[in-house]
Motif scaffolding. Structure first.
Motif, PDB file in Angstrom:
ATOM      1  N   GLY A  43      -0.593  -2.874  -5.053  1.00 21.14           N
ATOM      2  CA  GLY A  43      -1.003  -4.218  -5.427  1.00 21.14           C
ATOM      3  C   GLY A  43      -0.310  -5.319  -4.658  1.00 21.14           C
ATOM      4  N   THR A  44       0.372  -4.989  -3.545  1.00 20.02           N
ATOM      5  CA  THR A  44       1.107  -6.011  -2.788  1.00 20.02           C
ATOM      6  C   THR A  44       0.494  -6.262  -1.407  1.00 20.02           C
ATOM      7  N   GLU A  45      -0.788  -5.964  -1.234  1.00 18.06           N
ATOM      8  CA  GLU A  45      -1.416  -6.120   0.073  1.00 18.06           C
ATOM      9  C   GLU A  45      -1.297  -7.544   0.613  1.00 18.06           C
ATOM     10  N   SER A  46      -1.221  -8.527  -0.272  1.00 13.63           N
ATOM     11  CA  SER A  46      -1.086  -9.925   0.164  1.00 13.63           C
ATOM     12  C   SER A  46       0.257 -10.181   0.840  1.00 13.63           C
ATOM     13  N   LEU A  47       1.213  -9.279   0.657  1.00 10.67           N
ATOM     14  CA  LEU A  47       2.532  -9.410   1.266  1.00 10.67           C
ATOM     15  C   LEU A  47       2.536  -8.957   2.729  1.00 10.67           C
ATOM     16  N   LYS A  48       1.552  -8.179   3.125  1.00 14.04           N
ATOM     17  CA  LYS A  48       1.554  -7.513   4.427  1.00 14.04           C
ATOM     18  C   LYS A  48       1.703  -8.482   5.597  1.00 14.04           C
ATOM     19  N   LYS A  49       0.962  -9.550   5.624  1.00 15.77           N
ATOM     20  CA  LYS A  49       0.989 -10.481   6.755  1.00 15.77           C
ATOM     21  C   LYS A  49       2.372 -11.087   6.923  1.00 15.77           C
ATOM     22  N   GLU A  50       2.968 -11.539   5.820  1.00 17.43           N
ATOM     23  CA  GLU A  50       4.293 -12.162   5.876  1.00 17.43           C
ATOM     24  C   GLU A  50       5.352 -11.122   6.249  1.00 17.43           C
ATOM     25  N   TRP A  51       5.227  -9.923   5.714  1.00 17.44           N
ATOM     26  CA  TRP A  51       6.155  -8.825   6.021  1.00 17.44           C
ATOM     27  C   TRP A  51       6.133  -8.531   7.522  1.00 17.44           C
ATOM     28  N   ASP A  52       4.931  -8.313   8.075  1.00 20.04           N
ATOM     29  CA  ASP A  52       4.817  -7.942   9.487  1.00 20.04           C
ATOM     30  C   ASP A  52       5.242  -9.075  10.417  1.00 20.04           C
ATOM     31  N   SER A  53       5.024 -10.316  10.003  1.00 15.11           N
ATOM     32  CA  SER A  53       5.491 -11.459  10.800  1.00 15.11           C
ATOM     33  C   SER A  53       7.010 -11.474  10.870  1.00 15.11           C
ATOM     34  N   LEU A  54       7.668 -11.121   9.764  1.00 17.05           N
ATOM     35  CA  LEU A  54       9.122 -11.061   9.748  1.00 17.05           C
ATOM     36  C   LEU A  54       9.628  -9.911  10.623  1.00 17.05           C
ATOM     37  N   VAL A  55       8.914  -8.792  10.637  1.00 16.78           N
ATOM     38  CA  VAL A  55       9.277  -7.670  11.507  1.00 16.78           C
ATOM     39  C   VAL A  55       9.295  -8.119  12.963  1.00 16.78           C
ATOM     40  N   GLU A  56       8.266  -8.850  13.372  1.00 20.61           N
ATOM     41  CA  GLU A  56       8.191  -9.338  14.752  1.00 20.61           C
ATOM     42  C   GLU A  56       9.306 -10.340  15.038  1.00 20.61           C
ATOM     43  N   LEU A  57       9.535 -11.239  14.092  1.00 20.18           N
ATOM     44  CA  LEU A  57      10.567 -12.260  14.278  1.00 20.18           C
ATOM     45  C   LEU A  57      11.962 -11.644  14.354  1.00 20.18           C
ATOM     46  N   SER A  58      12.184 -10.605  13.592  1.00 22.03           N
ATOM     47  CA  SER A  58      13.504  -9.973  13.523  1.00 22.03           C
ATOM     48  C   SER A  58      13.809  -9.112  14.739  1.00 22.03           C
ATOM     49  N   GLY A  59      12.772  -8.754  15.495  1.00 21.12           N
ATOM     50  CA  GLY A  59      12.977  -7.870  16.629  1.00 21.12           C
ATOM     51  C   GLY A  59      12.960  -6.404  16.253  1.00 21.12           C
ATOM     52  N   ASN A  60      12.596  -6.083  15.006  1.00 21.46           N
ATOM     53  CA  ASN A  60      12.476  -4.684  14.589  1.00 21.46           C
ATOM     54  C   ASN A  60      11.259  -4.040  15.249  1.00 21.46           C
ATOM     55  N   ASN A  61      11.135  -2.738  15.086  1.00 21.13           N
ATOM     56  CA  ASN A  61      10.064  -2.005  15.750  1.00 21.13           C
ATOM     57  C   ASN A  61       8.937  -1.627  14.792  1.00 21.13           C
ATOM     58  N   ILE A  62       7.992  -0.854  15.302  1.00 14.61           N
ATOM     59  CA  ILE A  62       6.785  -0.525  14.542  1.00 14.61           C
ATOM     60  C   ILE A  62       7.097   0.258  13.268  1.00 14.61           C
ATOM     61  N   PHE A  63       8.245   0.952  13.249  1.00 16.52           N
ATOM     62  CA  PHE A  63       8.610   1.739  12.068  1.00 16.52           C
ATOM     63  C   PHE A  63       8.985   0.861  10.880  1.00 16.52           C
ATOM     64  N   SER A  64       9.106  -0.436  11.079  1.00 19.80           N
ATOM     65  CA  SER A  64       9.437  -1.353   9.983  1.00 19.80           C
ATOM     66  C   SER A  64       8.208  -2.040   9.400  1.00 19.80           C
ATOM     67  N   LEU A  65       7.033  -1.796   9.943  1.00 15.96           N
ATOM     68  CA  LEU A  65       5.824  -2.470   9.477  1.00 15.96           C
ATOM     69  C   LEU A  65       5.485  -2.090   8.034  1.00 15.96           C
ATOM     70  N   TYR A  66       4.823  -2.992   7.366  1.00 15.29           N
ATOM     71  CA  TYR A  66       4.419  -2.800   5.971  1.00 15.29           C
ATOM     72  C   TYR A  66       3.680  -1.484   5.781  1.00 15.29           C
ATOM     73  N   ASN A  67       2.771  -1.166   6.716  1.00 15.92           N
ATOM     74  CA  ASN A  67       1.938   0.031   6.557  1.00 15.92           C
ATOM     75  C   ASN A  67       2.748   1.315   6.548  1.00 15.92           C
ATOM     76  N   PHE A  68       3.881   1.342   7.229  1.00 20.03           N
ATOM     77  CA  PHE A  68       4.713   2.537   7.207  1.00 20.03           C
ATOM     78  C   PHE A  68       5.223   2.811   5.798  1.00 20.03           C
ATOM     79  N   PHE A  69       5.672   1.752   5.113  1.00 19.58           N
ATOM     80  CA  PHE A  69       6.230   1.932   3.773  1.00 19.58           C
ATOM     81  C   PHE A  69       5.133   2.136   2.735  1.00 19.58           C
TER      82      PHE A  69
END
Length: 276
Positions: A43-69
């Motif tokens: 039920g948190t699909e609305s969080l995905k865009k903000e989560w993935d934007s933070l992953v990019e901003l932080s310099g983390n890699n693809i393993f940190s994306l919302y879809n992985f978790f």
């Protein structure tokens, strides 16, 4: 100076998908932060865009994306309880603690199981709020049983945690291989010996062989099953079970990748190529 953590009396619980979200506010002399703890990603699909934007901003890699978790929870929820914390500063998401509890030990969620499903695990932090976020992370983890593994060697997490006897934490023991690709196929051919270049050109014109790149999502399941079959043949010949063996341990691993492939393809994060 040591700063005491002060919990305000404002605690809110509300239900969604038969699970609970907990929101609390943390006030210290240094800063004020709102923290949301998730026990599920349902039920948190609305969080995905903000989560993935933070992953990019932080310099983390693809393993940190919302879809992985999200895919991890669907495959491994019977092994561990998600305990993800979202850190907000002035309603902006500035940090994510992607954790889960296994036998009362906190670990990176995608690092749980006989072999973690991610090459790298890490906290996801906006560099602008790095000191505040890591202050909370260390305070939150202090006194708890934690094992944090496979952290990228360049991660700021190592700088904040290594050498602190309260925490069991280490960098990645198996660095993932990577290849720096040249701009085009022609440029690559120009860098190799002429004998190899002639061999490649010969094979390229051979009608019996071809490279294909998946374009149609309708073919994704067939390609994935071919990939699993070839993987199993290769490892079984060596007397090993393979990652997609037909037992409970490996079924989770397969279910994780089966769920993940659809989500990555949808987001254009999956490049699937085969030789036919």
């Amino acid at each position: 100076k040591h700063r005491r953590q002060v919990m305000l009396s404002f605690i809110v619980y509300f239900t969604y998908s038969n699970k609970y979200r907990k929101i609390f506010k943390w006030n210290s002399k240094a800063y004020f932060m709102e923290i949301e703890e998730l026990k599920t990603l349902e039920g948190t699909e609305s969080l995905k865009k903000e989560w993935d934007s933070l992953v990019e901003l932080s310099g983390n890699n693809i393993f940190s994306l919302y879809n992985f978790f999200r895919s991890w929870e669907e495959a491994y929820r019977d092994l561990a309880q998600i305990k993800i914390q979202l850190l907000y500063k002035d309603k902006e998401l500035v940090g994510i603690l992607p954790l889960a509890s296994e036998n009362e030990v906190l670990k990176f969620a995608t690092g749980i199981d006989y072999k973690g499903v991610s090459d790298y695990n890490d906290f996801i932090v906006n560099p602008q709020f790095e000191s505040e976020a890591f202050e909370h992370i260390k305070r939150f983890l202090s006194g708890k049983k934690i094992v944090l593994r496979e952290i990228p060697q360049h991660s700021k997490t190592l700088q904040y945690f290594l050498g602190d006897p309260r925490f069991s934490i280490s960098d990645s023991s198996e660095v993932s291989s990577k290849i720096h690709l040249i701009g085009s196929w022609e440029e690559y051919l120009s860098t190799i010996r002429s004998s190899y270049r002639s061999l490649f050109n010969k094979q390229k014109s051979n009608p019996d062989f071809s490279f294909e790149v998946l374009q149609d999502k309708g073919q994704l399941e067939v390609w994935f099953e071919d990939f699993v079959r070839l993987h199993q043949i290769s490892w079984n010949k060596r007397g090993l079970p393979g990652c997609f063996a037909d037992d409970d341990k490996h079924k989770r691993f397969r279910n994780f990748h089966s769920n993940l492939k659809d989500r990555l393809f949808q987001d254009n994060h999956l490049y699937f190529q085969r030789l036919k």
